[in-house]
Design an enzyme around this catalytic site. Structure first.
Site, PDB file in Angstrom:
ATOM      1  N   GLY A  80      36.698  35.134  32.917  1.00 57.69           N
ATOM      2  CA  GLY A  80      37.017  35.738  32.498  1.00 57.69           C
ATOM      3  C   GLY A  80      38.670  35.801  33.061  1.00 57.69           C
ATOM      4  CB  CYS A 135      46.017  45.890  38.261  1.00 57.61           C
ATOM      5  SG  CYS A 135      45.499  46.892  37.162  1.00 57.61           S
ATOM      6  CG  HIS A 160      50.099  46.322  35.736  1.00 64.35           C
ATOM      7  ND1 HIS A 160      50.281  45.815  34.797  1.00 64.35           N
ATOM      8  CD2 HIS A 160      48.960  46.895  36.355  1.00 64.35           C
ATOM      9  CE1 HIS A 160      49.008  45.546  34.160  1.00 64.35           C
ATOM     10  NE2 HIS A 160      48.474  46.641  35.290  1.00 64.35           N
TER      11      HIS A 160
END
Ligand code: NAP
Length: 348
Positions: A14, A151, A240
């Site tokens: 992933g 995160c 982010h």
């Protein structure tokens, strides 16, 4: 030279798994021995099974590794496992590895809020590493589980730590602009996210709020400041961006807060850990930074970038923007840094 510690990656096919492999394949202390993923991938070469590759690609010899099942007896040559499994399956698999004596460093949320499992963001709460001793005794495990934060919370808490240390925090409000890679591969459908913003990420606001308090308190005693998060998915690939508003315990000018952030160093910098960014917080003076495309790879993706530190009159404190790479600082990189911390403290 010390012996390299043998490691394996669970969920290796992933997005976070591929970041792990990239960070581990040339690591000075760790040697990647094996990779594991789901039954879908079992028995294939990693090159056939991997669903996403980082921009720098992955080394040929690693792409030749055979993908195994995430079972302790299939990964016996490893001493450390890095987990990038989905939280729906990670819980019991990680427990099995810890029970069999492996050191487990996990990105999944399954065990983050267990009382005796640390959520470790090592510049923020390296002292929580000691919680694994209680965990081992309570659970009668040879090994242990250490998680790293969600995160968004990883980026937020790193920026808040110097503020907490120097001025004290009464209240935090955070509004996020979160990248697509935060949803894993293949993530959000292009027809949903192009020309759009999704104003909801399931479970995210709760995770950011409770994980931040757990990390910013003492071991076994969460911090008591108030926190409110609003989380949103935007069409950026990585990084982010978070707008943060902080009520301070002791009044300070924005320039003093910016200086406290810019000069901050944590345990990874003091111990000179190989993956530690220096500095961990980069403060920019331009009024149009940080930006995901320009700033997410600061400190090889391990630093956070802060900008627009200014007064917040309504809260009695400061407001600023912070940006961090979600699959490096916010995921695989943080786990690798945690394992380095454990190695340096001789806890492995
Ligand atoms: N993306 C981020 O920014 C981020 C940040 C922090 C934490 N995390 C967390 O990190 C973990 C991985 O996230 P990701 O974004 O890398 O997800 P992803 O791209 O969907 O990858 C999931 C991985 O888990 C494997 N897997 C799926 N079901 C499995 C099963 N039943 N048994 C064994 N392996 C299984 C997949 O293998 P196959 O390819 O064989 O299906 C793949 O290797 C999640 O817990 C996520 O919440 C992600």
């Amino acid at each position: 030279m010390r012996r390299k510690l043998p490691v394996a990656v669970l969920g290796a096919t992933g997005m976070v798994g591929a970041r792990f492999i990239s960070l581990l394949s040339s690591h000075p202390w760790f040697e990647l021995k094996a990779v594991a993923a789901s039954e879908r991938s079992r028995g294939q070469r990693l090159r056939e099974a991997v669903r996403w590759l980082p921009p720098e690609g992955l080394p040929e010899e690693v792409l030749e590794l055979e993908v195994r099942s995430p079972k302790p007896r299939e990964l016996e040559e490893a001493e450390i496992v890095f987990s990038a499994l989905p939280s729906e399956v990670a819980g019991s698999i990680e427990e099995e590895f810890a029970g069999e004596g492996f050191a487990v460093f996990s990105n999944a949320s399954s065990h983050r809020m267990d009382e005796d499992v640390p959520i470790l963001n090592p510049e923020v709460n390296a002292d929580h590493a000691s919680m694994v001793e209680v965990q081992r005794k309570r659970r009668k495990w040879e090994g242990f589980i250490v998680t790293n934060p969600n995160c968004t919370a990883a980026v937020l808490t790193l920026s808040l730590k110097p503020i907490q240390e120097e001025f004290g925090i009464r209240r935090v409000i955070v509004s996020t602009m979160q990248a697509l890679s935060g949803a894993g591969y293949p993530g959000v459908s292009s027809l949903d996210i192009l020309d759009n913003v999704i104003p909801y990420i399931r479970g995210e606001e709760e995770k950011v709020e409770r994980e931040t308090l757990k990390m910013m308190g003492a071991p076994f005693k969460p911090a008591s400041f108030k926190i409110s998060a609003s989380c949103h998915r935007v069409p950026t690939l990585d990084g982010h961006l978070e707008a943060v508003f902080v009520e301070l315990e002791r009044q300070a000018k924005p320039s003093e807060v910016a200086e406290a952030m810019a000069s901050f160093e944590g345990e990874p910098q003091r111990l000179k850990l190989p993956t530690a960014p220096k500095p961990p917080i980069v403060v920019r003076g331009e009024e149009d930074r940080p930006q995901p495309r320009l700033d997410r790879m600061e400190g090889r993706g391990m630093a956070v970038v802060v900008g627009r530190v200014r007064e917040d009159r309504s809260l009695g404190g400061v407001k600023y923007l912070v940006l961090g790479h979600n699959t490096i600082r916010g995921a695989a990189g943080c786990s690798v840094l945690n394992a380095e911390l454990f190695a340096a403290l001789k806890l492995l």
